[in-house]
Design a protein around this motif. Sequence first.
Motif, PDB file in Angstrom:
ATOM      1  N   HIS A  88      16.534  25.992  76.113  1.00  0.00           N
ATOM      2  CA  HIS A  88      16.345  25.126  74.946  1.00  0.00           C
ATOM      3  C   HIS A  88      15.024  24.355  74.983  1.00  0.00           C
ATOM      4  CE1 HIS A  88      20.182  26.161  73.199  1.00  0.00           C
ATOM      5  NE2 HIS A  88      20.675  26.133  74.423  1.00  0.00           N
TER       6      HIS A  88
ATOM      7  N   ASN B 156      15.967  18.963  69.177  1.00  0.00           N
ATOM      8  CA  ASN B 156      15.991  20.279  68.519  1.00  0.00           C
ATOM      9  C   ASN B 156      16.811  20.285  67.238  1.00  0.00           C
ATOM     10  OD1 ASN B 156      14.511  20.987  70.746  1.00  0.00           O
ATOM     11  ND2 ASN B 156      16.194  22.002  71.798  1.00  0.00           N
TER      12      ASN B 156
ATOM     13  N   LEU C 182      13.657  22.232  77.064  1.00  0.00           N
ATOM     14  CA  LEU C 182      13.791  20.792  77.256  1.00  0.00           C
ATOM     15  C   LEU C 182      12.943  20.247  78.399  1.00  0.00           C
ATOM     16  CD1 LEU C 182      17.677  20.625  76.811  1.00  0.00           C
ATOM     17  CD2 LEU C 182      15.924  20.034  75.115  1.00  0.00           C
TER      18      LEU C 182
ATOM     19  N   HIS D 140      18.758  17.921  73.686  1.00  0.00           N
ATOM     20  CA  HIS D 140      18.722  19.083  72.794  1.00  0.00           C
ATOM     21  C   HIS D 140      19.115  18.658  71.373  1.00  0.00           C
ATOM     22  CE1 HIS D 140      19.499  22.990  71.107  1.00  0.00           C
ATOM     23  NE2 HIS D 140      20.801  22.766  71.031  1.00  0.00           N
TER      24      HIS D 140
ATOM     25  N   ASP E 151      26.545  26.454  73.129  1.00  0.00           N
ATOM     26  CA  ASP E 151      25.659  27.608  73.103  1.00  0.00           C
ATOM     27  C   ASP E 151      26.492  28.881  73.252  1.00  0.00           C
ATOM     28  OD1 ASP E 151      23.899  29.682  73.694  1.00  0.00           O
ATOM     29  OD2 ASP E 151      22.430  28.296  74.552  1.00  0.00           O
TER      30      ASP E 151
END
Length: 519
Positions: free
Chosen positions: A78, A7, A80, A3, A48
């Motif tokens: 997320h 991200n 993934l 992540h 999170d």
Amino acid sequence: MLHKLRNELGLRARAFDRAGGVGGTWYWNRYPGAMSDVEGFVYRYSFDKEMLQEWNWTTKYTPQRELLAYLEAVVAKHGLGEHIQLNTGVESAVFDESRGVWTIGTDTGETFTTRYVVTALGPLSTANIPDIEGRERFQGRIVHTGAWPDDLTIDGKRVGVVGTGSTGTQFVCAAAKVAEHLTVFQRSAQYCVPSGHGPVTEEYVAEVRADYDRIWDQVRGSRVACGFEESDVPAMSVSEEERRRVFQEYWDKGNGFRFMFGTFSDIATDPAANEAAAEFIRSKIREIVKDPETARKLTPTDLYAKRPICNPDYYENFNRPNVTLVSVKENPIREITARGVRTEDGVEHELDVLVFATGFDAVDGSYKRMDIRGRGGVTIREHWEDGPTGYLGVATNGFPNLFMVLGPNSAFSNLPPGIETQVEWIAGLIRTAEENGTTVVEATASAEDAWTETCRELAAYTLFPKVASWIFGANIPGKKNTVMFYFAGLGSYRAKLSEVAEAGYEGFDLQASPSLTPA
Ligand code: NA7
């Protein structure tokens, strides 16, 4: 980590897992009774904040199925999943010094080149199965708890379990209630305190949610990061009566880490304090276990200095008529037969299922079974011949751009906050390297040696090295006994990481060779 890299840093990144699903420990460990024995409210990610508010829980500790569902939900939320290649074992990782890149080889026959490799192999994932004669003769099922098959049930069966660590004791508590007969093959008697497991109210969950900022601050500054206040009162500074009162209060509250680190400040460091705690637990065993001979076998006499353990009702199970305890120190296992296990006294314990709860080749075990080659073609096995080492637990000299999550000499703490700490720090280092055009990041040998020495000194200050356990590699025959953790706690570990980063990643060699780019 994925992540962060994809991200947040916007890098092209891919994760590989040998398993058929995500979850690691919580994918593999599906044995009856499997759950985290750290309280659920701090056995999760803190990054999170939305999920902290939305994810519901109903019991103090989180069972394996829920932990797996949680990790799957994190992956889904997320986005993934499509970047995780499952059913793919990484067999090799070879560093190309001329290009500054790694080549990854998988058991699916693929190869990938990459600038950075992050290993998140799990410090407790390579099974330790003792070499007992006759294993192939057994006509029932043999399993290791860390690879429990979905189709295996133990209800109404004759079950044997070898090992009484965190896993074995959890298994005993679950199996005793459903197996026709349970035979426990115990090598070392265990100090076990109650877990205080049970349902939590909606009000409790709401209070925790409202308080999460403070909770995580406390966790990140604490030693074992388990979500309770650690004591700063030495055990011998109070009267014997007061000590007993405190031990009883924590016995009633439940939780192994809380009992060891919440009661008094020096249970893990001062022999007299340790003996006081140990004797309290021994007195409970004498009280609980009805048969004196069984109680004797269950009573540990050594230091209380292994990873602390808790369960709902471990010792109580040995009062059940369907549970038998065999001390393999006094009566060793001679062989496995077609029908069960024969001990030295000649008794054949007939079994349908034989369970090895015998632990793992911890910390470096999963590295040694891979072909990881750094500078000059040196393998990680060669590099760690005298025991695994790692600068700050995240990098090792001779293996540039390879970063480890929970590598050797990481903080000894509740793992999710420890993992997050390292993931954030590794991501910060990679971000800095990318921004500065650094292509080779390598821990220096001197920084690694100094960290190893620090870890040795800290371990020697505790009582932990005086007891044989996986924490120092003592559970694997032939494995060198070495320090594999940083024992000053997560708070001080995080402070050290910040200091190193603020000093421009002190102890790392950062080289820029802008012409080198991965193929
Ligand atoms: P552990 O804590 O390493 O426990 C393994 C158990 O198996 C322990 O009781 C060992 O006895 C026993 N063992 C190991 N080898 C043998 C042989 N050859 N014969 C008999 N008994 C044996 O592993 P766990 O899976 O319980 O827990 C590991 C960590 O995972 C745990 O700390 C948590 O952090 C999660 P010994 O005590 O060595 O005499």
